[in-house]
Scaffold this motif. Structure first.
Motif, short mmCIF file in Angstrom:
data_model
loop_
_atom_site.label_atom_id
_atom_site.label_comp_id
_atom_site.label_asym_id
_atom_site.label_seq_id
_atom_site.Cartn_x
_atom_site.Cartn_y
_atom_site.Cartn_z
N MET A 1 -48.30 -54.94 22.67
CA MET A 1 -48.76 -53.65 22.59
C MET A 1 -47.98 -52.63 22.97
O MET A 1 -47.82 -52.98 24.27
N THR A 2 -47.66 -51.59 22.45
CA THR A 2 -46.88 -50.45 23.18
C THR A 2 -47.89 -49.50 23.83
O THR A 2 -49.02 -49.11 23.28
N ALA A 3 -47.48 -49.09 25.13
CA ALA A 3 -48.11 -47.92 25.74
C ALA A 3 -48.18 -46.64 24.95
O ALA A 3 -47.38 -46.27 24.21
N PRO A 4 -49.45 -45.98 25.12
CA PRO A 4 -49.42 -44.74 24.36
C PRO A 4 -48.48 -43.72 25.13
O PRO A 4 -47.89 -43.82 26.33
N ILE A 5 -47.96 -42.52 24.46
CA ILE A 5 -46.99 -41.73 25.00
C ILE A 5 -47.57 -40.54 25.35
O ILE A 5 -48.55 -40.04 24.84
N PRO A 6 -47.50 -40.03 26.80
CA PRO A 6 -48.16 -38.77 27.14
C PRO A 6 -47.93 -37.58 26.33
O PRO A 6 -46.87 -37.52 25.98
N THR A 7 -48.91 -36.72 26.05
CA THR A 7 -49.00 -35.61 25.35
C THR A 7 -48.40 -34.27 26.44
O THR A 7 -47.73 -33.29 25.86
N LYS A 8 -48.70 -34.68 27.65
CA LYS A 8 -48.45 -33.58 28.67
C LYS A 8 -48.24 -34.24 29.85
O LYS A 8 -48.81 -35.10 30.25
N ILE A 9 -47.22 -33.59 30.62
CA ILE A 9 -47.13 -34.18 32.14
C ILE A 9 -47.17 -33.10 33.04
O ILE A 9 -46.34 -31.93 32.56
N HIS A 10 -47.83 -33.11 33.92
CA HIS A 10 -48.07 -31.68 34.91
C HIS A 10 -47.73 -32.45 36.54
O HIS A 10 -48.44 -33.26 36.72
N TYR A 11 -46.96 -31.68 37.33
CA TYR A 11 -46.86 -32.22 38.66
C TYR A 11 -47.56 -31.16 39.33
O TYR A 11 -47.52 -30.04 39.49
N HIS A 12 -48.75 -31.64 39.96
CA HIS A 12 -49.61 -30.89 41.02
C HIS A 12 -48.87 -31.05 42.24
O HIS A 12 -48.94 -31.93 43.16
N LYS A 13 -48.39 -29.80 42.88
CA LYS A 13 -47.36 -29.83 44.02
C LYS A 13 -48.13 -30.14 45.26
O LYS A 13 -47.90 -30.95 46.21
N LYS A 14 -49.28 -29.24 45.37
CA LYS A 14 -50.02 -29.26 46.58
C LYS A 14 -50.74 -30.68 46.86
O LYS A 14 -50.66 -31.37 47.74
N ALA A 15 -51.24 -31.22 45.72
CA ALA A 15 -51.83 -32.59 45.71
C ALA A 15 -50.96 -33.69 45.84
O ALA A 15 -51.45 -35.00 45.87
N ARG A 16 -49.57 -33.45 45.56
CA ARG A 16 -48.66 -34.25 45.19
C ARG A 16 -49.11 -35.53 44.28
O ARG A 16 -48.83 -36.58 44.53
N GLU A 17 -49.46 -35.18 43.27
CA GLU A 17 -49.83 -35.82 42.13
C GLU A 17 -49.13 -35.84 40.78
O GLU A 17 -49.09 -34.42 40.50
N LEU A 18 -48.91 -36.66 40.11
CA LEU A 18 -48.37 -36.35 38.84
C LEU A 18 -49.61 -36.74 37.54
O LEU A 18 -49.88 -37.80 37.62
N GLU A 19 -49.64 -35.70 36.83
CA GLU A 19 -50.92 -36.11 35.91
C GLU A 19 -50.11 -36.28 34.43
O GLU A 19 -49.50 -35.56 33.97
N LEU A 20 -50.50 -37.25 33.95
CA LEU A 20 -50.22 -37.95 32.52
C LEU A 20 -51.39 -37.29 31.56
O LEU A 20 -52.65 -38.20 31.76
#
Length: 126
Positions: free
Chosen positions: A1-20
């Protein structure tokens, strides 16, 4: 099974988190987690026995997120690490196994007598 492709990627600088964001859900991964599980040969080696335990990465952030074709992203970390491509499959694996992988990382740190805390004086470039 192939993984889904993110529709949006956002870096939350203060939280140091990458949102997929996918069609129906969103996941936030700490940059430290992404850094210590970098798919690069520098971190993973060319064989599991060559893997290098990453220490002192608690405060690591991102300098850049760059798409690579239609299959991956390249992350440039503010500690200078910028090798390794995070494929959609690998990112989804990190999402699915986050608790297990993180617990394993903390256990390996403890066994090595190492820490997540950065060593020495932190110097940030502006």
């Amino acid at each position: 099974m192939t993984a889904p492709i993110p529709t949006k990627i956002h870096y939350h600088k203060k939280a140091r988190e990458l949102e997929l964001t996918y069609d129906d859900e969103s996941h936030r991964l700490p940059v430290e987690y992404l850094r210590v599980y970098s798919p690069s040969a520098e971190v993973r080696g060319h064989h599991p026995s060559q893997a290098v335990l990453q220490v002192g990465k608690k405060d690591v952030g991102l300098k850049n997120v760059e798409p690579v074709g239609r299959y991956a992203i390249k992350l440039a970390f503010d500690d200078g690490h910028d090798s390794g491509l995070y494929s959609w499959d690998y990112l989804f694996e990190l999402i699915q196994n986050r608790e297990t992988y993180w617990a394993d990382y903390l256990e390996r740190l403890e066994k090595a007598g190492a820490s997540r805390e950065p060593l020495g004086i932190e110097i940030k470039q502006l």
